[in-house]
Design an enzyme around this catalytic site. Structure first.
Site, short mmCIF file in Angstrom:
data_model
loop_
_atom_site.label_atom_id
_atom_site.label_comp_id
_atom_site.label_asym_id
_atom_site.label_seq_id
_atom_site.Cartn_x
_atom_site.Cartn_y
_atom_site.Cartn_z
N GLU A 211 -28.13 5.46 -13.51
CA GLU A 211 -28.06 6.92 -13.50
C GLU A 211 -26.83 7.42 -12.75
O GLU A 211 -26.16 8.36 -13.18
CB GLU A 211 -29.33 7.49 -12.87
CG GLU A 211 -30.58 7.30 -13.72
CD GLU A 211 -31.85 7.64 -12.97
OE1 GLU A 211 -32.88 7.85 -13.65
OE2 GLU A 211 -31.84 7.70 -11.73
N GLY B 32 -34.41 7.78 -8.15
CA GLY B 32 -34.70 6.36 -8.20
C GLY B 32 -36.15 6.00 -8.09
O GLY B 32 -36.50 4.83 -7.97
#
Length: 235
Positions: free
Chosen positions: A105, A97
């Site tokens: 994701e 992240g």
């Protein structure tokens, strides 16, 4: 060899697991950029795959590389997901992240039949936590969410952790970073995370927390680029 070259080496090794006809989840970030470039070369040489991008930037890069993209539906089978990571521990737990795309994701990674993580060797760590943990939060009444996050951190033996909203130019009104889903990110500097699964569960239980950058029990294989080749972790 530079870290960037190591990332490219890891991406090339991951593509050895890609076969004709696969539907691929394509990650985001600097390592995934190498993946897209190399995958595009294989597609132009005759490989047939469908890609599902995890960020708008990856979508743009994949389109430019000539990779056919698809929007998943309920019948979609994602054969393989390949993505980068900010940290990888010996149990294949991840922090992701740094690029702000961990919500998308994680959706794709959790739906994939298999996930391969690609990174330079510096991302292999003994314990997660040195890299700030990103937590995507709802913009509505975000100070209340931050207050609850601080409480959860203290309850998980992380009283010394620091938290701040990620700055950025994407929110012209306040200089706060906005994700592709128009949410804020709270970056938490933990130093160490003794129990990633427990912390992930505690944070995700907070109303206002949309997703964390902890990927626990999702990755199957990690490939690290090194000066001499690649190292692998997992199967």
């Amino acid at each position: 060899m530079s870290a960037d070259s190591q990332k490219r080496r890891a991406a090339a090794a991951a593509l050895e697991h890609v076969t004709n006809g696969m539907t691929l989840g394509i990650g985001s970030g600097s390592t995934a950029k190498h993946l897209v470039e190399l995958l595009g070369e294989k597609v132009r040489a005759g490989l047939t795959v469908l890609g599902i991008p995890t960020s708008e930037e990856t979508r743009r890069l994949a389109t430019e590389a000539g990779i056919d993209l698809v929007e998943p539906d309920e019948m979609t089978r994602i054969d393989l997901v390949i993505d980068g990571a900010d940290e990888v521990d010996p149990d294949l737990n991840l922090i992701k992240g740094g690029g702000g795309a961990h919500l998308r994701e994680k959706i794709i990674a959790a739906a994939g039949q298999r996930m391969i993580v690609i990174a330079d060797k510096s991302k292999k760590v003994a314990q997660l936590g040195k890299f700030p943990l990103p937590v995507e939060i709802e913009r509505f009444s975000w100070p209340l969410t931050v207050q609850a996050i601080r409480k959860a951190l203290a309850e998980n033996d992380l009283k010394s952790a620091t938290l701040k909203l990620r700055p950025g130019a994407r929110d012209a009104g306040g200089g706060v970073y906005l994700t592709d889903s128009n949410n804020y990110i709270a970056d938490i500097q933990c130093t160490r995370i003794a129990d990633p699964a427990a912390l992930d569960a505690a944070l995700r239980a907070i109303p206002g927390v949309i997703e964390t950058g902890l990927f626990v029990g999702i990755a199957d294989l990690a490939i690290f680029g090194t000066d001499r080749g690649v190292e692998t972790l997992g199967a």
